[in-house]
Design a protein around this motif. Structure first.
Motif, PDB file in Angstrom:
ATOM      1  N   UNK A  50      -2.941  71.253  50.425  1.00  0.00           N
ATOM      2  CA  UNK A  50      -1.503  72.127  51.071  1.00  0.00           C
ATOM      3  C   UNK A  50      -1.626  73.692  50.798  1.00  0.00           C
ATOM      4  N   UNK A  51      -2.569  74.284  49.623  1.00  0.00           N
ATOM      5  CA  UNK A  51      -2.546  75.516  49.590  1.00  0.00           C
ATOM      6  C   UNK A  51      -3.551  76.306  50.591  1.00  0.00           C
ATOM      7  N   UNK A  52      -4.372  75.451  51.380  1.00  0.00           N
ATOM      8  CA  UNK A  52      -5.523  75.772  52.269  1.00  0.00           C
ATOM      9  C   UNK A  52      -6.658  76.066  51.655  1.00  0.00           C
ATOM     10  N   UNK A  53      -6.785  75.427  50.464  1.00  0.00           N
ATOM     11  CA  UNK A  53      -8.260  75.418  49.575  1.00  0.00           C
ATOM     12  C   UNK A  53      -9.214  74.093  50.305  1.00  0.00           C
ATOM     13  N   UNK A  54     -10.425  74.455  50.330  1.00  0.00           N
ATOM     14  CA  UNK A  54     -11.025  73.647  50.798  1.00  0.00           C
ATOM     15  C   UNK A  54     -11.157  72.302  49.761  1.00  0.00           C
ATOM     16  N   UNK A  55     -11.265  71.239  50.305  1.00  0.00           N
ATOM     17  CA  UNK A  55     -11.326  69.984  49.500  1.00  0.00           C
ATOM     18  C   UNK A  55     -13.078  69.617  49.179  1.00  0.00           C
ATOM     19  N   UNK A  56     -13.510  69.725  47.996  1.00  0.00           N
ATOM     20  CA  UNK A  56     -14.750  69.704  48.020  1.00  0.00           C
ATOM     21  C   UNK A  56     -15.653  68.539  48.459  1.00  0.00           C
ATOM     22  N   UNK A  57     -14.739  67.222  48.250  1.00  0.00           N
ATOM     23  CA  UNK A  57     -15.668  65.993  48.694  1.00  0.00           C
ATOM     24  C   UNK A  57     -15.842  65.540  50.152  1.00  0.00           C
ATOM     25  N   UNK A  58     -14.851  66.425  50.931  1.00  0.00           N
ATOM     26  CA  UNK A  58     -15.013  66.229  52.152  1.00  0.00           C
ATOM     27  C   UNK A  58     -16.173  66.685  52.918  1.00  0.00           C
ATOM     28  N   UNK A  59     -16.547  65.637  53.777  1.00  0.00           N
ATOM     29  CA  UNK A  59     -18.118  65.832  54.003  1.00  0.00           C
ATOM     30  C   UNK A  59     -18.595  66.919  54.772  1.00  0.00           C
ATOM     31  N   UNK A  60     -17.669  67.601  55.555  1.00  0.00           N
ATOM     32  CA  UNK A  60     -17.925  68.895  56.240  1.00  0.00           C
ATOM     33  C   UNK A  60     -17.920  69.869  55.415  1.00  0.00           C
ATOM     34  N   UNK A  61     -17.184  70.015  54.166  1.00  0.00           N
ATOM     35  CA  UNK A  61     -17.131  70.910  53.355  1.00  0.00           C
ATOM     36  C   UNK A  61     -18.320  71.079  52.380  1.00  0.00           C
ATOM     37  N   UNK A  62     -19.334  70.012  52.415  1.00  0.00           N
ATOM     38  CA  UNK A  62     -20.478  69.877  51.562  1.00  0.00           C
ATOM     39  C   UNK A  62     -21.531  70.785  52.111  1.00  0.00           C
ATOM     40  N   UNK A  63     -22.125  71.699  51.327  1.00  0.00           N
ATOM     41  CA  UNK A  63     -23.058  72.599  51.817  1.00  0.00           C
ATOM     42  C   UNK A  63     -23.854  72.024  52.839  1.00  0.00           C
ATOM     43  N   UNK A  64     -24.605  70.827  52.513  1.00  0.00           N
ATOM     44  CA  UNK A  64     -25.562  70.344  53.544  1.00  0.00           C
ATOM     45  C   UNK A  64     -25.122  69.677  54.762  1.00  0.00           C
ATOM     46  N   UNK A  65     -23.814  69.790  55.025  1.00  0.00           N
ATOM     47  CA  UNK A  65     -23.396  69.315  56.289  1.00  0.00           C
ATOM     48  C   UNK A  65     -22.402  70.569  56.841  1.00  0.00           C
ATOM     49  N   UNK A  66     -22.584  71.662  56.451  1.00  0.00           N
ATOM     50  CA  UNK A  66     -21.569  72.876  57.129  1.00  0.00           C
ATOM     51  C   UNK A  66     -22.202  73.095  58.365  1.00  0.00           C
ATOM     52  N   UNK A  67     -23.322  72.846  58.686  1.00  0.00           N
ATOM     53  CA  UNK A  67     -23.851  73.207  59.974  1.00  0.00           C
ATOM     54  C   UNK A  67     -24.232  72.027  60.629  1.00  0.00           C
ATOM     55  N   UNK A  68     -23.583  71.011  60.490  1.00  0.00           N
ATOM     56  CA  UNK A  68     -23.764  69.710  61.370  1.00  0.00           C
ATOM     57  C   UNK A  68     -23.774  69.805  62.458  1.00  0.00           C
TER      58      UNK A  68
END
Length: 201
Positions: A50-68
């Motif tokens: 709700x504060x606009x911070x990334x939820x770390x365990x969501x798949x597209x926020x994980x470093x290995x999937x940011x460029x999926x």
């Protein structure tokens, strides 16, 4: 619209069923009619708190999937309201192929109009690709639209079906406007003839 022929990319696993268009792009982001900029809000309520911070365990926020570039998802992807903003957001994020066992019809058709290839496969094949995607950025899935094949990072090959007209449009980068522009010469000829025959119109 960009042409789609072959794609070799990182696939992000999203093993959820009934992902609806409001999950893909929540209603508060539907005020724009521009196709750009919506990628920042793709899966907004799953990606950010709700504060606009990334939820770390969501798949597209994980470093290995940011460029999926590929999304492997659960059954009935794109259900819910028929908002074209959903494929706009997916494409703007950089994803050009979605693989699932089934899609909502309107979403499925909207994908082709926005340069995205939606591929429906039997569940057991989706499961194989989901496991492959879980390997992270070292596992690249290859998609060949011309040959209508998907190749996993382990070399396993699956065939998929696609409507010939929709395939033609993706291969040639043709959306509805592009299809109309292919007929410009015929349209101009018709208009010139009509103007000569009915100068009062």
């Amino acid at each position: 619209m960009e042409k789609f022929n072959k794609l070799s990319g990182i696939a992000a696993p999203l093993p959820l069923v009934n992902i609806d268009t409001d999950m893909i792009i929540p209603k508060q982001f539907l005020k724009t009619i521009k196709r750009s900029g919506l990628g920042a809000n793709l899966f907004d309520e799953m990606r950010f708190d709700r504060e606009g911070n990334e939820i770390a365990d969501f798949v597209l926020n994980k470093p290995q999937y940011r460029d999926a570039q590929i999304l492997v998802a659960g059954d009935n992807f794109g259900c819910g309201s028929s908002r074209e903003h959903a494929p706009w957001a997916i494409a703007d994020f950089g994803i050009t192929c979605v693989i699932a066992s089934s899609f909502a019809d309107i979403f499925y058709n909207n994908c082709f109009k926005n340069g995205i290839l939606p591929i429906a496969l039997p569940q057991e094949q989706v499961d194989v690709l989901m496991k492959d995607a879980e390997k992270g950025s070292n596992a690249r899935i290859e998609i060949d639209l011309e040959a209508q094949t998907i190749t996993s990072s382990d070399g396993e090959v699956f065939s998929f079906e696609v409507d010939e007209f929709k395939k033609h449009c993706l291969l040639n980068g043709l959306d509805d406007i592009g299809l109309s522009l292919e007929k410009v010469a015929s349209i101009d000829s018709f208009e010139a003839k009509a103007a000569a025959e009915r100068p009062w119109a």
